[in-house]
Design a protein around this motif. Structure first.
Motif, PDB file in Angstrom:
ATOM      1  N   THR A 174      21.819 -23.312  69.191  1.00 45.39           N
ATOM      2  CA  THR A 174      20.679 -24.190  69.506  1.00 45.39           C
ATOM      3  C   THR A 174      20.343 -25.084  68.317  1.00 45.39           C
ATOM      4  O   THR A 174      19.982 -26.251  68.489  1.00 45.39           O
ATOM      5  N   GLY A 175      20.480 -24.545  67.109  1.00 42.70           N
ATOM      6  CA  GLY A 175      20.226 -25.363  65.928  1.00 42.70           C
ATOM      7  C   GLY A 175      21.158 -26.545  65.829  1.00 42.70           C
ATOM      8  O   GLY A 175      20.749 -27.661  65.462  1.00 42.70           O
ATOM      9  N   GLU A 176      22.442 -26.336  66.161  1.00 40.27           N
ATOM     10  CA  GLU A 176      23.396 -27.446  66.147  1.00 40.27           C
ATOM     11  C   GLU A 176      23.049 -28.472  67.218  1.00 40.27           C
ATOM     12  O   GLU A 176      23.215 -29.683  67.008  1.00 40.27           O
ATOM     13  N   LEU A 177      22.577 -28.016  68.368  1.00 38.21           N
ATOM     14  CA  LEU A 177      22.197 -28.950  69.424  1.00 38.21           C
ATOM     15  C   LEU A 177      20.977 -29.777  69.020  1.00 38.21           C
ATOM     16  O   LEU A 177      20.868 -30.948  69.384  1.00 38.21           O
ATOM     17  N   VAL A 178      20.060 -29.172  68.272  1.00 38.13           N
ATOM     18  CA  VAL A 178      18.917 -29.934  67.763  1.00 38.13           C
ATOM     19  C   VAL A 178      19.410 -31.024  66.803  1.00 38.13           C
ATOM     20  O   VAL A 178      18.956 -32.174  66.864  1.00 38.13           O
ATOM     21  N   ARG A 179      20.344 -30.679  65.929  1.00 35.20           N
ATOM     22  CA  ARG A 179      20.916 -31.689  65.027  1.00 35.20           C
ATOM     23  C   ARG A 179      21.609 -32.787  65.826  1.00 35.20           C
ATOM     24  O   ARG A 179      21.495 -33.976  65.506  1.00 35.20           O
ATOM     25  N   LEU A 180      22.346 -32.391  66.871  1.00 33.67           N
ATOM     26  CA  LEU A 180      23.033 -33.379  67.696  1.00 33.67           C
ATOM     27  C   LEU A 180      22.037 -34.336  68.345  1.00 33.67           C
ATOM     28  O   LEU A 180      22.264 -35.548  68.399  1.00 33.67           O
ATOM     29  N   GLY A 181      20.923 -33.805  68.837  1.00 32.26           N
ATOM     30  CA  GLY A 181      19.904 -34.663  69.429  1.00 32.26           C
ATOM     31  C   GLY A 181      19.275 -35.603  68.421  1.00 32.26           C
ATOM     32  O   GLY A 181      19.001 -36.768  68.728  1.00 32.26           O
ATOM     33  N   LEU A 182      19.037 -35.120  67.203  1.00 32.92           N
ATOM     34  CA  LEU A 182      18.463 -35.976  66.168  1.00 32.92           C
ATOM     35  C   LEU A 182      19.443 -37.062  65.728  1.00 32.92           C
ATOM     36  O   LEU A 182      19.024 -38.159  65.359  1.00 32.92           O
ATOM     37  N   ILE A 183      20.735 -36.762  65.782  1.00 35.22           N
ATOM     38  CA  ILE A 183      21.737 -37.739  65.371  1.00 35.22           C
ATOM     39  C   ILE A 183      21.977 -38.781  66.449  1.00 35.22           C
ATOM     40  O   ILE A 183      22.110 -39.974  66.178  1.00 35.22           O
ATOM     41  N   ASN A 185      21.499 -41.105  70.037  1.00 36.09           N
ATOM     42  CA  ASN A 185      20.477 -42.022  70.544  1.00 36.09           C
ATOM     43  C   ASN A 185      20.376 -41.939  72.068  1.00 36.09           C
ATOM     44  O   ASN A 185      20.111 -42.930  72.736  1.00 36.09           O
ATOM     45  N   ARG A 186      20.628 -40.759  72.631  1.00 32.40           N
ATOM     46  CA  ARG A 186      20.562 -40.623  74.074  1.00 32.40           C
ATOM     47  C   ARG A 186      19.174 -40.934  74.611  1.00 32.40           C
ATOM     48  O   ARG A 186      19.017 -41.531  75.671  1.00 32.40           O
ATOM     49  N   GLY A 187      18.138 -40.521  73.878  1.00 34.95           N
ATOM     50  CA  GLY A 187      16.776 -40.794  74.334  1.00 34.95           C
ATOM     51  C   GLY A 187      16.452 -42.271  74.347  1.00 34.95           C
ATOM     52  O   GLY A 187      15.658 -42.734  75.179  1.00 34.95           O
ATOM     53  N   MET A 188      17.071 -43.042  73.430  1.00 29.84           N
ATOM     54  CA  MET A 188      16.820 -44.480  73.378  1.00 29.84           C
ATOM     55  C   MET A 188      17.257 -45.164  74.661  1.00 29.84           C
ATOM     56  O   MET A 188      16.610 -46.097  75.139  1.00 29.84           O
ATOM     57  N   LEU A 253      12.703 -36.627  70.117  1.00 29.54           N
ATOM     58  CA  LEU A 253      12.449 -35.404  70.875  1.00 29.54           C
ATOM     59  C   LEU A 253      13.159 -35.445  72.226  1.00 29.54           C
ATOM     60  O   LEU A 253      13.719 -34.440  72.680  1.00 29.54           O
ATOM     61  N   LEU A 254      13.145 -36.614  72.863  1.00 33.19           N
ATOM     62  CA  LEU A 254      13.847 -36.759  74.137  1.00 33.19           C
ATOM     63  C   LEU A 254      15.352 -36.614  73.943  1.00 33.19           C
ATOM     64  O   LEU A 254      16.042 -36.011  74.774  1.00 33.19           O
ATOM     65  N   SER A 255      15.880 -37.145  72.830  1.00 32.10           N
ATOM     66  CA  SER A 255      17.308 -37.003  72.541  1.00 32.10           C
ATOM     67  C   SER A 255      17.685 -35.537  72.345  1.00 32.10           C
ATOM     68  O   SER A 255      18.752 -35.086  72.796  1.00 32.10           O
TER      69      SER A 255
END
Length: 504
Positions: A174-183, A185-188, A253-255
């Protein structure tokens, strides 16, 4: 999806035709509704009167009848060497799919699939733009058993009991997925689509947002800044800046949420020479492909990747699908991983390719000018437009010319190419870096190209085409090489391709 064991006894016997799951017509209907939802909504809500309602109901009834017809006319038969699929009512088709020609097997489960214990199966061959077979839907145990059957009969030397024995090559926490979301721009993309839809209303959406946010922001500090602080220039500026910061936080957060939904439980395995990737939180999917079907590789490291000390690794397979089917094809080998882990995966899959010892060659000494040309032309056009609109102040845009030249030099210095007889690679990017590479045996064709400016400067570009290359830009496009080096590389690779057999 992995909770059910791949027991081939769950499949119907060889030599007998069978239908899909009794609820398959429902999933076919839902897939058709996705395609026709807009015209159906127009018929049902945009028009007025009983006639429009009648046409809408008739259209819905037609889709239901078509879905039922597909269920009753779709048959599949398992043979010792392949699958025979019979479909169609008015237009009938009979398709023979040998197990040896099935390169990728994709299992997909949406939330509705999981509720009913079923799965959609896609069988793909090399280079197809659509799956050879799309079985909507099978019982989950039958889908897993079919996947195991294709894997075993497509590789006759594989023992029946050898499956899922090896530990995963990569599993994302889950920690890696959080990093992936922060990296990422899917939420954009979601936010941009939402703002685009709001902008079509014709109202000043952004102005209203800034005004209401300003009232909310300065509501409690109005006694310090005045009763109408939100209407002042300073208040509007602070409201706009703070709103942008809040929007960026929400986008990230959305990403993160989208990354968790898409890659939850991500597991990369290799069993019997076949790679499989399983992922998804609500909708689960498992894609698999033979290891030798990988045609090209792409290793990426953006600015945010470097901040988190991470990279991403993707592949193009010989059965790479396009359009709506592409998301179910095996693509992401490592959506996020440390540089060392990515290099270890490359060494595992290409043990003798010499990835760690590539001798990178520089571009043509004038490549920076070729790279800078589009940006320089854009700046000059902007300066002309600025002078026409604002007068002499538009000449300030010329200050961007040195910046463009400096940027082009940095990019040209960071790019390079390499060829060691086994692997051909292209390195590009300055802030965001990308390494694209492929085995020489996977290359299908070569194309040496020169623009008029390239001929003037004495440089050329070499395009290497592989079976999984995207039609929107081949991953191996070596730009701005010295002409002699490009010709020598083309001749050397051409001689190798003539001597060797294409490896699918």
């Amino acid at each position: 999806m992995s909770e059910a064991a791949p027991d081939t006894a769950a499949l119907p016997r060889d030599g007998q035709e069978h239908r899909l799951h009794p609820l398959s017509w429902l999933f076919v209907l839902l897939a058709q509704l996705k395609q026709f939802i807009l015209p159906l909504l127009v018929l049902l809500f945009a028009g007025r009167g009983d006639r429009n309602d009648l046409w809408g109901l008739l259209a819905m009834a037609g889709l239901v009848v078509a879905s039922l017809a597909e269920y009753f006319t779709y048959r599949y038969l398992l043979r010792s060497d392949g699958i025979r699929i019979r479909s169609g009512w008015l237009h009938r088709s009979l398709r023979e799919i040998p197990f040896a020609r099935i390169h990728n097997v994709n299992l997909h489960q949406s939330l509705l699939h999981r509720m009913f214990g079923v799965a959609e199966v896609r069988l793909e061959s090399a280079g197809g733009t659509k799956p050879e077979a799309q079985m909507r839907v099978l019982r989950l145990d039958q889908a897993l058993a079919l996947e195991a059957l294709v894997r075993r009969r497509g590789n006759p030397g594989v023992a029946a009991g050898e499956a899922d024995a090896a530990p995963p090559l990569l599993a994302l926490s889950t920690g890696e997925l959080v990093r992936l979301g922060l990296i990422s721009n899917r939420g954009m993309l979601v936010v941009a689509a939402g703002f685009g839809a709001l902008a079509q209303t014709g109202e000043d959406v952004f102005g209203v947002l800034v005004e209401r946010w300003g009232r909310l922001l300065f509501g409690r500090v109005s006694e310090f800044m005045g009763e109408h602080a939100h209407d002042s220039t300073l208040g509007i500026g602070l409201a706009a800046v703070s709103l942008a910061v809040v929007a960026l936080v929400l986008v990230r957060l959305l990403s993160v949420l989208l990354a968790i939904l898409q890659f939850h439980g991500f597991t990369l395995r290799e069993d019997d020479g076949r790679l499989s990737v399983e992922r998804g939180l609500l909708a689960r999917s498992r894609s698999s492909a033979r290891r030798r079907r990988i045609q090209a590789w792409s290793l990426r490291e953006g600015v945010l990747h470097r901040w988190f000390r991470r990279r991403s690794l993707r592949v193009d397979t010989a059965a790479g699908q396009r359009g709506a089917q592409e998301q179910h094809t095996l693509k992401d080998i490592a959506p996020i991983a440390s540089p060392g882990h990515c290099d270890a995966l490359i060494r595992h899959f290409l043990p003798d390719a010499g990835w760690d010892a590539l001798d990178w060659q520089p571009l043509h000494r004038g490549a920076w000018l070729r790279i800078a040309m589009p940006g320089l032309l854009l700046v000059l056009v902007a300066v002309v437009a600025g002078c026409w609109r604002f007068g002499g102040i538009g000449l300030l845009g010329l200050l961007l010319l040195p910046l463009q030249l400096w940027r082009a030099r940095r990019i040209a210095a960071a790019c390079g190419y390499a060829d060691n007889g086994r692997l051909v690679a292209w390195r590009t990017g300055w802030l965001a870096k990308t390494w694209n590479f492929a085995e020489v045996d996977k290359v299908q064709a070569l194309r040496l190209a020169q623009s008029p400016l390239d001929r003037r400067l004495g440089m050329a570009s070499l395009l290497l085409d592989t079976a999984g290359a995207s039609p929107f830009g081949a991953p191996l496009h070596l730009h701005h090489l010295p002409l002699a080096a490009a010709q020598a590389l083309s001749a050397r690779l051409g001689a190798q391709l003539a001597r060797r057999r294409l490896q699918w």
